[in-house]
Design a protein around this motif. Sequence first.
Motif, short mmCIF file in Angstrom:
data_model
loop_
_atom_site.label_atom_id
_atom_site.label_comp_id
_atom_site.label_asym_id
_atom_site.label_seq_id
_atom_site.Cartn_x
_atom_site.Cartn_y
_atom_site.Cartn_z
N THR A 60 -3.85 -1.88 -5.53
CA THR A 60 -2.76 -1.56 -4.60
C THR A 60 -2.32 -2.81 -3.86
OG1 THR A 60 -3.52 0.71 -4.24
CG2 THR A 60 -2.13 -0.24 -2.53
N HIS A 62 -0.76 -3.37 -0.44
CA HIS A 62 -0.62 -2.55 0.76
C HIS A 62 0.51 -2.98 1.68
CE1 HIS A 62 -4.79 -1.87 -0.60
NE2 HIS A 62 -4.66 -0.67 -0.07
N VAL A 234 -4.13 -5.72 6.79
CA VAL A 234 -3.55 -6.13 5.51
C VAL A 234 -3.43 -7.65 5.54
CG1 VAL A 234 -1.61 -5.86 3.94
CG2 VAL A 234 -2.30 -3.95 5.40
N GLY A 301 -8.68 -0.77 -2.10
CA GLY A 301 -8.60 -0.03 -0.85
C GLY A 301 -9.94 0.21 -0.20
#
Length: 341
Positions: A60, A62, A234, A301
């Motif tokens: 991912t 983010h 992040v 994640g």
Amino acid sequence: MTPKAMDAPPAVFRVADAWRGEWMGPSVFRRGGSTLHYVGPADANTSAIDLPGVLLPGFTDHHVHLQLHPADVLEPLATGGLSRVIDLGGDPDVLAVLAEPDPFAAALEFAGAFLTAPGGYPSDRAWAPARSVREIASADDAELAVAEQLTAGASRIKIALHADAGPVWSDELLAEVIAEARAAGLPVVAHVEGAGQAARAIAAKVELLAHAPFSEVLPESLIAQAVGQGQRWVSTLAIHEPPERDIAIANVRAFRGAGGELLYGSDLGNGEQPLGLNPAELEALAEAGLDETAVLRALVGGFGRGRWKKRLTWMPARPTSILDLAAAVSVSVGDVESLAG
């Protein structure tokens, strides 16, 4: 996944290596619908379809801004190794359309518009698309603004606390905005910039910072407070030049040293970037002291929460360096059998 793959019967796969928080070696997986289930270590006698390469949970990014890119990028992002992207600021109606399921593209989740003070960041920015900024001047505004994003399909709320670029909310109105988001069941992601704004977001118990703080080096006590309440950051390290980059990296080192969880994010749309995993961001994470395992956790994640549904990550071999991760490809669970042929 494709309709044909959705109708396919369950299948068992044997792969030379897999990553599930750690490298597992030869492993067996079973596909059931749109989910891939880890069965256990591979046995030479297991009747299974042999797959080349290695499997990992879906990666991912983010922090992206799809409307700031001139082309439709969700398919290229999947080819570039990303199973899912999180858009943190755009027109919620446009993003809702882009988020419609596509078997060949990276999945999209989004926050909708930036929620900000009247005249606050990024309301004065030429790059901000129409309806990508929602100004909030009162508690009633906050309730309506959160409801608008939720109705469009937002899975989180993005707020702007950028004191160097214009007005920011009072602590009281900030608390109202966060309370409305939580009442709607949505976590809050904060853009913090300017002296004291990271401290305000931490004091307000915001769940996520959209960027590792880069305006000032945070004191150990504040970082410990952030970690203690489970706040995640992040990364977006590669978008910065010194001294902001050095500040962000110092904060990341301290945050991780205190047990904080970092998530991979590139801020795609901010400057020229590749469509997929960004080698510059991977290099910056290595500079910040993350090893291969830490980078993989940031990509999936977190430890133990990797996604094995709908899309997963395939690589031709176990990486020998962090930069090897840029060779990853996102694959539909339903079409994983195609790797064998």
